[in-house]
Design a protein around this motif. Structure first.
Motif, PDB file in Angstrom:
ATOM      1  N   GLN A   1      56.716  39.905  24.884  1.00 29.51           N
ATOM      2  CA  GLN A   1      55.272  39.917  25.119  1.00 29.51           C
ATOM      3  C   GLN A   1      54.860  38.802  26.069  1.00 29.51           C
ATOM      4  O   GLN A   1      53.990  38.992  26.926  1.00 29.51           O
ATOM      5  CB  GLN A   1      54.529  39.788  23.783  1.00 29.51           C
ATOM      6  N   LEU A   2      55.483  37.639  25.937  1.00 30.09           N
ATOM      7  CA  LEU A   2      55.195  36.548  26.870  1.00 30.09           C
ATOM      8  C   LEU A   2      55.612  36.942  28.285  1.00 30.09           C
ATOM      9  O   LEU A   2      54.923  36.624  29.261  1.00 30.09           O
ATOM     10  CB  LEU A   2      55.938  35.283  26.428  1.00 30.09           C
ATOM     11  N   GLY A   3      56.729  37.652  28.388  1.00 27.53           N
ATOM     12  CA  GLY A   3      57.170  38.119  29.697  1.00 27.53           C
ATOM     13  C   GLY A   3      56.199  39.117  30.304  1.00 27.53           C
ATOM     14  O   GLY A   3      55.948  39.105  31.514  1.00 27.53           O
ATOM     15  N   GLN A   4      55.618  39.998  29.459  1.00 26.08           N
ATOM     16  CA  GLN A   4      54.632  40.958  29.946  1.00 26.08           C
ATOM     17  C   GLN A   4      53.396  40.241  30.485  1.00 26.08           C
ATOM     18  O   GLN A   4      52.834  40.634  31.520  1.00 26.08           O
ATOM     19  CB  GLN A   4      54.241  41.914  28.818  1.00 26.08           C
ATOM     20  N   LEU A   5      52.963  39.193  29.782  1.00 33.59           N
ATOM     21  CA  LEU A   5      51.804  38.432  30.249  1.00 33.59           C
ATOM     22  C   LEU A   5      52.117  37.748  31.571  1.00 33.59           C
ATOM     23  O   LEU A   5      51.274  37.683  32.469  1.00 33.59           O
ATOM     24  CB  LEU A   5      51.400  37.401  29.196  1.00 33.59           C
ATOM     25  N   ALA A   6      53.340  37.217  31.697  1.00 39.09           N
ATOM     26  CA  ALA A   6      53.729  36.558  32.943  1.00 39.09           C
ATOM     27  C   ALA A   6      53.741  37.554  34.100  1.00 39.09           C
ATOM     28  O   ALA A   6      53.337  37.226  35.224  1.00 39.09           O
ATOM     29  CB  ALA A   6      55.104  35.909  32.781  1.00 39.09           C
ATOM     30  N   CYS A   7      54.177  38.785  33.827  1.00 43.77           N
ATOM     31  CA  CYS A   7      54.207  39.813  34.881  1.00 43.77           C
ATOM     32  C   CYS A   7      52.804  40.273  35.264  1.00 43.77           C
ATOM     33  O   CYS A   7      52.578  40.721  36.393  1.00 43.77           O
ATOM     34  CB  CYS A   7      55.025  41.014  34.412  1.00 43.77           C
ATOM     35  N   LEU A   8      51.860  40.167  34.322  1.00 45.82           N
ATOM     36  CA  LEU A   8      50.487  40.571  34.604  1.00 45.82           C
ATOM     37  C   LEU A   8      49.808  39.603  35.569  1.00 45.82           C
ATOM     38  O   LEU A   8      48.995  40.007  36.409  1.00 45.82           O
ATOM     39  CB  LEU A   8      49.683  40.641  33.298  1.00 45.82           C
ATOM     40  N   ALA A   9      50.147  38.322  35.452  1.00 45.32           N
ATOM     41  CA  ALA A   9      49.429  37.278  36.183  1.00 45.32           C
ATOM     42  C   ALA A   9      49.314  37.538  37.686  1.00 45.32           C
ATOM     43  O   ALA A   9      48.222  37.399  38.251  1.00 45.32           O
ATOM     44  CB  ALA A   9      50.078  35.924  35.907  1.00 45.32           C
ATOM     45  N   PRO A  10      50.387  37.917  38.388  1.00 48.21           N
ATOM     46  CA  PRO A  10      50.249  38.106  39.841  1.00 48.21           C
ATOM     47  C   PRO A  10      49.336  39.266  40.223  1.00 48.21           C
ATOM     48  O   PRO A  10      48.902  39.350  41.378  1.00 48.21           O
ATOM     49  CB  PRO A  10      51.693  38.391  40.294  1.00 48.21           C
ATOM     50  N   ARG A  11      49.021  40.150  39.299  1.00 49.66           N
ATOM     51  CA  ARG A  11      48.188  41.315  39.608  1.00 49.66           C
ATOM     52  C   ARG A  11      46.701  41.024  39.415  1.00 49.66           C
ATOM     53  O   ARG A  11      45.858  41.868  39.712  1.00 49.66           O
ATOM     54  CB  ARG A  11      48.593  42.489  38.708  1.00 49.66           C
ATOM     55  N   LEU A  12      46.369  39.839  38.926  1.00 52.12           N
ATOM     56  CA  LEU A  12      44.973  39.510  38.633  1.00 52.12           C
ATOM     57  C   LEU A  12      44.257  39.017  39.882  1.00 52.12           C
ATOM     58  O   LEU A  12      44.702  38.059  40.520  1.00 52.12           O
ATOM     59  CB  LEU A  12      44.894  38.441  37.545  1.00 52.12           C
ATOM     60  N   ARG A  13      43.150  39.647  40.234  1.00 57.11           N
ATOM     61  CA  ARG A  13      42.296  39.140  41.306  1.00 57.11           C
ATOM     62  C   ARG A  13      41.488  37.961  40.769  1.00 57.11           C
ATOM     63  O   ARG A  13      41.258  37.835  39.562  1.00 57.11           O
ATOM     64  CB  ARG A  13      41.340  40.228  41.788  1.00 57.11           C
ATOM     65  N   TRP A  14      41.008  37.127  41.672  1.00 57.80           N
ATOM     66  CA  TRP A  14      40.271  35.931  41.250  1.00 57.80           C
ATOM     67  C   TRP A  14      39.037  36.286  40.425  1.00 57.80           C
ATOM     68  O   TRP A  14      38.654  35.558  39.504  1.00 57.80           O
ATOM     69  CB  TRP A  14      39.866  35.106  42.476  1.00 57.80           C
ATOM     70  N   ASP A  15      38.383  37.438  40.732  1.00 56.67           N
ATOM     71  CA  ASP A  15      37.163  37.788  40.018  1.00 56.67           C
ATOM     72  C   ASP A  15      37.436  38.625  38.772  1.00 56.67           C
ATOM     73  O   ASP A  15      36.506  39.093  38.131  1.00 56.67           O
ATOM     74  CB  ASP A  15      36.190  38.530  40.942  1.00 56.67           C
ATOM     75  N   ASN A  16      38.708  38.799  38.421  1.00 62.51           N
ATOM     76  CA  ASN A  16      39.050  39.478  37.185  1.00 62.51           C
ATOM     77  C   ASN A  16      39.611  38.520  36.145  1.00 62.51           C
ATOM     78  O   ASN A  16      40.266  38.922  35.184  1.00 62.51           O
ATOM     79  CB  ASN A  16      40.057  40.617  37.442  1.00 62.51           C
ATOM     80  N   ILE A  17      39.369  37.244  36.357  1.00 63.71           N
ATOM     81  CA  ILE A  17      39.620  36.228  35.331  1.00 63.71           C
ATOM     82  C   ILE A  17      38.271  35.587  35.044  1.00 63.71           C
ATOM     83  O   ILE A  17      37.748  34.828  35.861  1.00 63.71           O
ATOM     84  CB  ILE A  17      40.636  35.177  35.793  1.00 63.71           C
ATOM     85  N   VAL A  18      37.687  35.916  33.910  1.00 64.89           N
ATOM     86  CA  VAL A  18      36.314  35.519  33.610  1.00 64.89           C
ATOM     87  C   VAL A  18      36.282  34.692  32.325  1.00 64.89           C
ATOM     88  O   VAL A  18      36.853  35.090  31.309  1.00 64.89           O
ATOM     89  CB  VAL A  18      35.406  36.760  33.452  1.00 64.89           C
ATOM     90  N   PHE A  19      35.615  33.562  32.394  1.00 64.52           N
ATOM     91  CA  PHE A  19      35.447  32.695  31.231  1.00 64.52           C
ATOM     92  C   PHE A  19      34.008  32.835  30.738  1.00 64.52           C
ATOM     93  O   PHE A  19      33.064  32.472  31.444  1.00 64.52           O
ATOM     94  CB  PHE A  19      35.757  31.245  31.598  1.00 64.52           C
ATOM     95  N   ALA A  20      33.849  33.393  29.556  1.00 63.46           N
ATOM     96  CA  ALA A  20      32.522  33.624  28.991  1.00 63.46           C
ATOM     97  C   ALA A  20      32.151  32.489  28.051  1.00 63.46           C
ATOM     98  O   ALA A  20      33.004  31.872  27.418  1.00 63.46           O
ATOM     99  CB  ALA A  20      32.498  34.952  28.237  1.00 63.46           C
TER     100      ALA A  20
END
Length: 279
Positions: A188-207
């Motif tokens: 699962q940690l590996g899946q999260l690591a693989c997700l990271a490069p696919r995230l655009r800057w505006d798709n990481i949101v801190f509410a």
């Protein structure tokens, strides 16, 4: 609370202020404790403290407390202490932030701790300076502190996704696995690591919860007998925000061109867009 959407992909993070006054389940038979600050539920759940007999220790009781008060059941957890966070940032070679104005975070102007001064412009921070920056209290308020925490998390993300670092993420996960408490599997940690490069800057949101709905007050803490500061907020309203966070309707997606925490009454912050270092 972190909500990970693998389809979009998108990651949203909701900061719950530690000073929210909450009902704590499972420990009333120990010293008649029924309520505390949110962060204290982790303390009460720690096995060595002797307050809590349920599963999961501190993380387990914190998760149960959040579920009882706000109606969300965390599926997984991760715990990192400040020392390990410092070591993690050092392991990636430090992080870079950009400040419009300098910050002098020394306790007194006479202090010789010059490392607590952050200059206007670019700052390269090692782990010690990065974590201290995230925890500065004296210059504003808890909301400014939350913003600085977010900024450091974004800076860590930027460094992890840099060409010089990204290939080493799997090795870093392995190296620090013994220093992080989590029920996430290596896969699962590996899946999260693989997700990271696919995230655009505006798709990481801190509410964050609207400042206007949080009411600071002093109470007599029945557990300690001392006076303590807490945040009060209508629980039904807070639950609605949490429900919207879970189903993706709150905070609303940022509008095009938006780069700061100005959307919907300051309820979200995007990772800052810094000027080009070469200009």
């Amino acid at each position: 609370l972190v909500n990970v959407d693998f389809v979009t992909p998108r990651v949203t993070v909701l900061d719950l202020p530690r000073d929210l006054w909450v009902e704590v389940p499972g420990i009333s038979d120990h010293y008649n404790i029924t309520h505390s600050k949110l962060n204290q539920s982790y303390f009460y759940g720690t096995l060595a403290m002797g307050y809590y007999d349920g599963p999961g220790g501190g993380a387990g009781l914190l998760a149960r407390t959040i579920a009882l008060n706000y109606g969300v059941q965390a599926e997984h957890y991760g715990v990192v202490n400040m020392k390990v966070l410092i070591e993690m940032i050092d392991a990636i070679g430090g992080v870079d932030i950009y400040l419009e104005k300098g910050i002098d975070a020394r306790d007194t102007p006479e202090s010789e701790e010059m490392w607590k001064i952050y200059d206007a412009g670019w700052n390269h921070l090692d782990g010690k300076r990065a974590v201290y920056y995230a925890r500065i209290r004296k210059i504003d308020n808890v909301f400014g502190r939350t913003d600085r925490q977010t900024e450091i998390l974004c800076a860590v993300k930027n460094k992890l996704l840099s060409p010089s670092t990204i290939m080493g993420i799997p090795d870093m996960i392995t190296a620090f696995s013994d220093n992080v408490l989590t029920d996430l599997s290596p896969q699962q940690l590996g899946q999260l690591a693989c997700l990271a490069p696919r995230l655009r800057w505006d798709n990481i949101v801190f509410a964050r919860l609207p400042e206007s709905e949080l009411v600071g007050q002093m109470i007599k803490n029945p557990n300690t007998g001392g006076d303590e500061f807490i945040w009060g907020m209508d629980n039904a309203s807070l639950r609605r925000y949490v429900a919207g966070f879970l189903d993706g309707t709150w905070p609303p997606p940022p509008v095009e061109g938006e780069t700061d925490d100005i959307h919907e009454g300051q309820t979200q912050q995007l990772c800052p867009v810094y000027p080009d270092k070469n200009n």
